[in-house]
Design a protein around this motif. Sequence first.
Motif, PDB file in Angstrom:
ATOM      1  N   ILE A 102      53.893  -2.755   5.254  1.00  0.00           N
ATOM      2  CA  ILE A 102      52.839  -3.729   5.017  1.00  0.00           C
ATOM      3  C   ILE A 102      52.117  -4.000   6.336  1.00  0.00           C
ATOM      4  N   PHE A 103      50.778  -3.953   6.294  1.00  0.00           N
ATOM      5  CA  PHE A 103      49.958  -4.094   7.505  1.00  0.00           C
ATOM      6  C   PHE A 103      48.974  -5.248   7.342  1.00  0.00           C
ATOM      7  N   ASN A 104      48.701  -5.936   8.458  1.00  0.00           N
ATOM      8  CA  ASN A 104      47.697  -6.992   8.443  1.00  0.00           C
ATOM      9  C   ASN A 104      46.330  -6.425   8.810  1.00  0.00           C
ATOM     10  N   PRO A 105      45.256  -7.228   8.760  1.00  0.00           N
ATOM     11  CA  PRO A 105      43.911  -6.690   9.024  1.00  0.00           C
ATOM     12  C   PRO A 105      43.677  -6.199  10.450  1.00  0.00           C
ATOM     13  N   ARG A 106      44.605  -6.463  11.355  1.00  0.00           N
ATOM     14  CA  ARG A 106      44.516  -5.887  12.707  1.00  0.00           C
ATOM     15  C   ARG A 106      45.215  -4.542  12.801  1.00  0.00           C
ATOM     16  N   GLY A 107      45.839  -4.121  11.704  1.00  0.00           N
ATOM     17  CA  GLY A 107      46.567  -2.856  11.690  1.00  0.00           C
ATOM     18  C   GLY A 107      47.991  -2.985  12.172  1.00  0.00           C
ATOM     19  N   THR A 142      61.907  -8.831   0.866  1.00  0.00           N
ATOM     20  CA  THR A 142      60.840  -8.923   1.859  1.00  0.00           C
ATOM     21  C   THR A 142      59.769  -9.877   1.355  1.00  0.00           C
ATOM     22  N   VAL A 143      59.456 -10.884   2.164  1.00  0.00           N
ATOM     23  CA  VAL A 143      58.381 -11.824   1.869  1.00  0.00           C
ATOM     24  C   VAL A 143      57.371 -11.760   3.010  1.00  0.00           C
ATOM     25  N   VAL A 144      56.109 -11.586   2.670  1.00  0.00           N
ATOM     26  CA  VAL A 144      55.031 -11.553   3.658  1.00  0.00           C
ATOM     27  C   VAL A 144      54.014 -12.638   3.322  1.00  0.00           C
ATOM     28  N   ASP A 145      53.663 -13.436   4.317  1.00  0.00           N
ATOM     29  CA  ASP A 145      52.633 -14.461   4.152  1.00  0.00           C
ATOM     30  C   ASP A 145      51.322 -13.895   4.681  1.00  0.00           C
ATOM     31  N   THR A 146      50.400 -13.631   3.781  1.00  0.00           N
ATOM     32  CA  THR A 146      49.130 -13.009   4.174  1.00  0.00           C
ATOM     33  C   THR A 146      48.106 -14.020   4.679  1.00  0.00           C
ATOM     34  N   PHE A 148      46.618 -15.664   2.530  1.00  0.00           N
ATOM     35  CA  PHE A 148      46.072 -15.903   1.199  1.00  0.00           C
ATOM     36  C   PHE A 148      47.173 -16.380   0.260  1.00  0.00           C
ATOM     37  N   CYS A 149      48.347 -15.765   0.394  1.00  0.00           N
ATOM     38  CA  CYS A 149      49.468 -16.129  -0.468  1.00  0.00           C
ATOM     39  C   CYS A 149      50.757 -15.579   0.139  1.00  0.00           C
ATOM     40  N   ARG A 150      51.875 -16.097  -0.360  1.00  0.00           N
ATOM     41  CA  ARG A 150      53.178 -15.528  -0.030  1.00  0.00           C
ATOM     42  C   ARG A 150      53.502 -14.467  -1.076  1.00  0.00           C
ATOM     43  N   THR A 151      53.846 -13.279  -0.604  1.00  0.00           N
ATOM     44  CA  THR A 151      54.052 -12.139  -1.490  1.00  0.00           C
ATOM     45  C   THR A 151      55.461 -11.594  -1.362  1.00  0.00           C
ATOM     46  N   GLY A 152      56.073 -11.295  -2.511  1.00  0.00           N
ATOM     47  CA  GLY A 152      57.355 -10.608  -2.557  1.00  0.00           C
ATOM     48  C   GLY A 152      57.170  -9.211  -3.095  1.00  0.00           C
ATOM     49  N   PHE A 153      58.132  -8.343  -2.817  1.00  0.00           N
ATOM     50  CA  PHE A 153      57.964  -6.924  -3.122  1.00  0.00           C
ATOM     51  C   PHE A 153      59.131  -6.354  -3.925  1.00  0.00           C
ATOM     52  N   LYS A 170      62.129 -18.565  -5.792  1.00  0.00           N
ATOM     53  CA  LYS A 170      62.805 -19.646  -5.070  1.00  0.00           C
ATOM     54  C   LYS A 170      62.432 -19.650  -3.592  1.00  0.00           C
ATOM     55  N   ARG A 171      61.989 -18.497  -3.088  1.00  0.00           N
ATOM     56  CA  ARG A 171      61.497 -18.426  -1.707  1.00  0.00           C
ATOM     57  C   ARG A 171      60.026 -18.808  -1.602  1.00  0.00           C
ATOM     58  N   GLY A 172      59.420 -19.166  -2.709  1.00  0.00           N
ATOM     59  CA  GLY A 172      58.059 -19.687  -2.675  1.00  0.00           C
ATOM     60  C   GLY A 172      56.955 -18.671  -2.773  1.00  0.00           C
ATOM     61  N   VAL A 173      57.233 -17.473  -3.333  1.00  0.00           N
ATOM     62  CA  VAL A 173      56.164 -16.483  -3.433  1.00  0.00           C
ATOM     63  C   VAL A 173      55.178 -16.878  -4.534  1.00  0.00           C
ATOM     64  N   ASP A 174      53.918 -16.545  -4.325  1.00  0.00           N
ATOM     65  CA  ASP A 174      52.859 -16.755  -5.300  1.00  0.00           C
ATOM     66  C   ASP A 174      52.558 -15.487  -6.081  1.00  0.00           C
ATOM     67  N   LEU A 175      52.878 -14.338  -5.482  1.00  0.00           N
ATOM     68  CA  LEU A 175      52.545 -13.022  -6.039  1.00  0.00           C
ATOM     69  C   LEU A 175      53.722 -12.086  -5.846  1.00  0.00           C
ATOM     70  N   MET A 176      54.170 -11.474  -6.944  1.00  0.00           N
ATOM     71  CA  MET A 176      55.124 -10.375  -6.852  1.00  0.00           C
ATOM     72  C   MET A 176      54.359  -9.077  -6.987  1.00  0.00           C
ATOM     73  N   THR A 177      54.575  -8.172  -6.041  1.00  0.00           N
ATOM     74  CA  THR A 177      53.908  -6.877  -6.054  1.00  0.00           C
ATOM     75  C   THR A 177      54.951  -5.786  -6.257  1.00  0.00           C
ATOM     76  N   TYR A 178      54.839  -5.094  -7.380  1.00  0.00           N
ATOM     77  CA  TYR A 178      55.726  -3.974  -7.684  1.00  0.00           C
ATOM     78  C   TYR A 178      54.917  -2.689  -7.608  1.00  0.00           C
ATOM     79  N   MET A 179      55.438  -1.705  -6.887  1.00  0.00           N
ATOM     80  CA  MET A 179      54.836  -0.380  -6.837  1.00  0.00           C
ATOM     81  C   MET A 179      55.729   0.530  -7.665  1.00  0.00           C
ATOM     82  N   GLY A 180      55.278   0.913  -8.858  1.00  0.00           N
ATOM     83  CA  GLY A 180      56.200   1.583  -9.749  1.00  0.00           C
ATOM     84  C   GLY A 180      55.600   2.742 -10.508  1.00  0.00           C
ATOM     85  N   GLY A 181      56.188   3.910 -10.369  1.00  0.00           N
ATOM     86  CA  GLY A 181      55.749   5.076 -11.121  1.00  0.00           C
ATOM     87  C   GLY A 181      56.541   5.216 -12.410  1.00  0.00           C
ATOM     88  N   PHE A 182      56.282   4.330 -13.378  1.00  0.00           N
ATOM     89  CA  PHE A 182      56.976   4.420 -14.661  1.00  0.00           C
ATOM     90  C   PHE A 182      56.620   5.739 -15.355  1.00  0.00           C
TER      91      PHE A 182
END
Length: 282
Positions: A102-107, A142-146, A148-153, A170-182
Amino acid sequence: MASKFRLALIQLYVEKFRPNNLARASRLIAQAASNGAAVVVLPEFFTCWCDPKYFIENKEQLDGPTNRMLSQAARDNRVFLFGGTFPEAIPDSEMLYNTCQIFNPRGDLVGMFRKLHLFDVDLGPRMKITESEMMVPGKSLTVVDTGFCRTGFGVCVDLRYPELARLYAKRGVDLMTYMGGFSLTTGPHHLQVLQRARAIDNQIYVANVGPASNHDAPYVTYGHSAVADPWGRIIGETGSDEDIVYADIDLDLIADTRTRLPVDHMRRDDLFETRDLTEEQT
């Protein structure tokens, strides 16, 4: 923290050769950013076909070509970039991790997630998969605070475990992001049901992005990337072809949903609980 932002899911058509996939992903990241996306997500195994032969041919270290492309794309387009996954080589081992950076806007690299649950199944002809023969599971959330929101993976089969999403909530994420090749076997029946359930369970946004269907590949993915809101409604989705799914995320909807339907307030913590063992061990 801004209450609204645009999310983009890149459902990439994955080819056999990594350089082509990296170049294609880079172009689509720029396209998503030009359409107002502040957070861009790539799919699972976007660097190569999902197959042991191609995992071995395309495995790389954490500072390899995928890392360099993602860092530059995040910096050039000034976006938070959730970099899909690639087969990560483990030093002095023939085993691999399924890894997202995961990368921020500064790379800058601001987080990393390794798939937690390995897919060992026998679903009939041409669908016997034993990931544990060559993959090692990750050991942490892994939780990343962007900003914009707190994201879990999570990755792919991680979506099937409500306890994992609950720990993230419970860790306060607003967005769960799943990368999944079903697969074409499970995707039509399970993918969106599971995605909406995780959103409803935790009253959060849930995104899932997979590769586009490629019928020349050894393993054909289902596609159908989508975003569910805290009420369980699908607010952005696509079919099986290469596409970018856009969703305008409104974090105020999380609070509104929890006020209208206070599930946590009614929860019987005196009878059951979901414990975060990773936090207890630190």
